[in-house]
Design an enzyme around this catalytic site. Structure first.
Site, PDB file in Angstrom:
ATOM      1  N   GLY A  65       0.312  -0.933   0.257  1.00 12.79           N
ATOM      2  CA  GLY A  65       0.464  -0.143   0.311  1.00 12.79           C
ATOM      3  C   GLY A  65       0.981   0.982  -0.223  1.00 12.79           C
ATOM      4  N   GLY A 116       0.069  -4.865  -0.194  1.00 12.47           N
ATOM      5  CA  GLY A 116      -0.799  -4.741  -0.063  1.00 12.47           C
ATOM      6  C   GLY A 116      -0.604  -5.390  -2.042  1.00 12.47           C
ATOM      7  N   GLU A 139       4.995  -6.157   7.210  1.00 15.14           N
ATOM      8  CA  GLU A 139       4.315  -4.186   7.784  1.00 15.14           C
ATOM      9  C   GLU A 139       5.306  -4.286   9.276  1.00 15.14           C
ATOM     10  OE1 GLU A 139       2.895  -7.124   6.410  1.00 15.14           O
ATOM     11  OE2 GLU A 139       1.549  -5.963   4.414  1.00 15.14           O
ATOM     12  N   ASP A 147      -1.762  -7.026   6.804  1.00 14.72           N
ATOM     13  CA  ASP A 147      -2.867  -6.413   6.561  1.00 14.72           C
ATOM     14  C   ASP A 147      -3.220  -7.487   5.084  1.00 14.72           C
ATOM     15  OD1 ASP A 147      -1.572  -4.597   4.671  1.00 14.72           O
ATOM     16  OD2 ASP A 147      -1.863  -3.232   5.535  1.00 14.72           O
TER      17      ASP A 147
END
Ligand code: QUE
Length: 357
Positions: A65, A116, A139, A147
């Site tokens: 992301g 992501g 992460e 996530d």
């Protein structure tokens, strides 16, 4: 509008090209907002039989992301709707759209795929990876958590390998990815254009899943033995604990160079991230995807507001000194109450997911 994601149809194939090669195709809010309505339209269009997604530039599928933009927005305390909220809502909605996509969704994963990038690939039906694959959920190095559904897909990898990958951010190659079940096929990078052309040229009159599987199988080559598979037993032994202290102690008892390196890696990660991630992965083991996504949205809002996220982005992506100063600095200083608070419902700010066929 956005040139950062190219959307076109070729015959019966809807084609998505992530097109931010200088940022390793990191997924921005604008890209989510451009892509999502097109996926809805292709899902409903009977002339579209499958969707293919790939990254431009030859280095990355998608590095994650656009966490740099989110961190900058949080730091500026931007007025109006927060980018952290808007971005994670849009990204989880997009992942949910892909998870429930009614047609073959085929990711061509050539090069770097992190965070992501897994959200844009793991939720579809097929992933063709190449010899250039570098797959990771890194992460905990930037003060957040795995996530985009990590709480759902990591516990479904063999044994405790998902726990290991989510806590340490360890990288996987094509052989590892196939063994995990992330990759469905392994294709030479130089043959991806031919694979795409074959998907465009094929007869889609049989059920789409069978057609896609047959075309992909024609390009599949065995990647050889997986290094991760070879370590699965020791990983299961060391990563079965429900407390970080137990995992670190098990690695210490193991006494091998690999166990020492793995322990040292864990001790460099955000202590808050490690404790939250381990709890996320244990809860996700017994929960369906949509419930896990709602839990993760809460985590995204809690953790992007904490200091470790700013510090992680600084240390890894801005200054690149790889020397984050975490707060709290040690696992022992992270209280159960702080961890629990990250999972708490936020009545005014929950992830709403539409029912999709
Ligand atoms: C953890 C992450 C990300 C990361 C590094 C981590 C992530 C992400 C990027 C990234 C990398 C290169 C870029 C860029 C972003 O790195 O999510 O824009 O050019 O997007 O350790 O979660």
């Amino acid at each position: 509008m956005s040139e950062d994601v190219l959307l076109e149809t070729r015959g019966a194939v809807g084609l998505v090209t992530l097109n931010r090669p200088k940022a390793l195709n990191a997924l921005s809010l604008e890209m989510c907002r451009a892509l999502h309505p097109q996926l809805n339209a292709w899902a409903a269009d009977p002339s579209v039989k499958a969707v293919v997604i790939r990254g431009a530039g030859g280095k990355a599928f998608c590095a994650g992301g656009d966490v740099r933009a989110v961190a900058a927005s949080v730091a500026r305390r931007d007025a109006g709707p927060s980018l952290s909220r808007e971005f994670f809502l849009a990204e989880y909605a997009l992942n949910h759209r892909i998870h429930h996509f009614p047609k073959p969704f085929i990711a061509l994963v050539d090069g770097i795929c992190m965070g992501g990038g897994l959200g844009l690939s793991v939720h579809g039906a097929f992933r063709a990876v190449t010899e250039k694959l570098l797959l990771a959920m890194p992460e905990t190095a930037i003060g957040i958590f795995p996530d985009v559904g990590g709480g759902w897909f990591l516990p479904r990898f063999p044994g405790e390998t998902g726990t290991y990958l989510g806590l340490t951010g360890a990288r996987c190659d094509a052989a590892d990815a196939l063994w995990l079940g992330y990759a469905t096929h392994r294709v030479e990078s130089s043959r991806l254009e031919d694979l795409l052309a074959a998907l465009v040229a094929t007869d889609w009159s049989a059920p789409g899943r069978d057609v896609a599987a047959r075309v992909l199988q024609g390009f599949h080559q065995d990647p050889g033995a997986s290094g991760l598979a070879a370590r699965a037993e020791v990983i299961a032994r060391c990563f079965q604990g429900n407390r970080m202290e137990d995992i670190l102690a098990a690695l210490e008892r193991e006494g091998t160079a690999w166990a020492e390196e793995t322990r040292a890696t864990l001790l460099r990660m955000s202590p808050t991230s490690l404790r939250v991630t381990l709890r996320q992965l244990r809860i996700g083991r017994g929960q369906d995807y949509d419930a896990t996504a709602r839990m993760e949205y809460r985590l995204s809002q809690a953790l992007t507001a904490r200091p470790d996220f700013q510090e992680g982005i600084r240390a890894v992506l801005v200054d690149k000194d790889q020397k984050p100063r975490w707060n709290p600095a040690t696992l022992a200083e992270v209280t159960d109450a702080e961890v629990e608070a990250c999972f708490a419902p936020r009545p005014e700010d929950e992830l709403e997911l539409p029912a999709l066929s």
